[in-house]
Design a protein around this motif. Sequence first.
Motif, short mmCIF file in Angstrom:
data_model
loop_
_atom_site.label_atom_id
_atom_site.label_comp_id
_atom_site.label_asym_id
_atom_site.label_seq_id
_atom_site.Cartn_x
_atom_site.Cartn_y
_atom_site.Cartn_z
N GLU A 97 -4.46 6.30 2.04
CA GLU A 97 -3.54 5.64 1.12
C GLU A 97 -3.38 6.45 -0.16
OE1 GLU A 97 -4.82 1.90 -0.49
OE2 GLU A 97 -6.87 2.59 -0.87
N LEU A 98 -2.18 6.35 -0.74
CA LEU A 98 -1.90 7.02 -2.00
C LEU A 98 -2.56 6.26 -3.14
CD1 LEU A 98 -0.34 9.17 -3.64
CD2 LEU A 98 1.60 7.58 -3.65
N VAL A 99 -3.30 6.97 -3.96
CA VAL A 99 -4.00 6.37 -5.09
C VAL A 99 -3.21 6.60 -6.38
CG1 VAL A 99 -6.08 6.43 -6.49
CG2 VAL A 99 -6.25 6.64 -4.00
N ALA A 100 -2.84 7.85 -6.62
CA ALA A 100 -2.15 8.19 -7.86
C ALA A 100 -1.40 9.49 -7.67
CB ALA A 100 -3.13 8.33 -9.02
N ALA A 121 3.21 9.51 -14.36
CA ALA A 121 2.27 9.28 -13.27
C ALA A 121 2.52 7.89 -12.68
CB ALA A 121 0.83 9.40 -13.76
N LYS A 122 2.12 7.73 -11.43
CA LYS A 122 2.22 6.45 -10.74
C LYS A 122 0.89 6.13 -10.10
CE LYS A 122 7.18 6.78 -9.71
NZ LYS A 122 8.21 6.77 -8.63
N TYR A 123 0.63 4.83 -9.94
CA TYR A 123 -0.66 4.39 -9.40
C TYR A 123 -0.48 3.28 -8.37
CZ TYR A 123 -2.48 6.83 -13.47
OH TYR A 123 -2.78 7.78 -14.40
N ALA A 124 -1.39 3.24 -7.43
CA ALA A 124 -1.47 2.09 -6.55
C ALA A 124 -1.89 0.87 -7.38
CB ALA A 124 -2.50 2.34 -5.45
N ASP A 125 -1.37 -0.29 -7.00
CA ASP A 125 -1.69 -1.51 -7.76
C ASP A 125 -3.19 -1.75 -7.85
OD1 ASP A 125 1.19 -3.44 -6.57
OD2 ASP A 125 0.98 -2.02 -8.22
N GLY A 155 -5.07 0.67 -14.34
CA GLY A 155 -5.94 0.28 -15.44
C GLY A 155 -7.37 0.78 -15.30
N ARG A 156 -7.73 1.29 -14.12
CA ARG A 156 -9.10 1.78 -13.92
C ARG A 156 -9.15 3.28 -13.63
NH1 ARG A 156 -11.81 0.41 -9.74
NH2 ARG A 156 -10.03 -0.06 -8.36
N LEU A 157 -8.13 3.79 -12.96
CA LEU A 157 -8.08 5.22 -12.62
C LEU A 157 -6.96 5.89 -13.37
CD1 LEU A 157 -9.90 4.08 -10.33
CD2 LEU A 157 -8.74 5.65 -8.77
N ALA A 158 -7.17 7.14 -13.73
CA ALA A 158 -6.16 7.90 -14.47
C ALA A 158 -6.07 9.31 -13.92
CB ALA A 158 -6.48 7.93 -15.95
#
Length: 116
Positions: free
Chosen positions: A45-48, A57-61, A65-68
């Motif tokens: 799965e795509l994380v970021a 940048a984009k993030y998985a839901d 707020g926890r990963l950057a």
Amino acid sequence: VQLVESGGGLVQFGGSLRLSCAASGFTFGSYDMSWYRQAPGKERELVASIIRSGSSAKYADSVKGRLAISRDNGKNTVYLQMNSLKPEDAAVYYCNARNLLGMDYWGKGTLVTVSA
């Protein structure tokens, strides 16, 4: 072409890790970079992801707020800062590079284990 991930390991629930992915053999600044993960028995799965300039940048839901994700185009390196880790974050984390022409490169992964 090489993508070499590092920084994985064992961390306690709520702890932090910083993953790095060092790129070589291609024009790093011309590629969008992403981190994916795959847990045992699950699909990758795509994380970021982060665009070539690093300005967006984009993030998985599940990780917002926890990963950057960040990148240093001068060092040909992309990072993933992981905070407030949970057992469900445990997986092999893969670095991916993709350009506008569809050229696609993958690293071999680094294992993240989170103890409850």
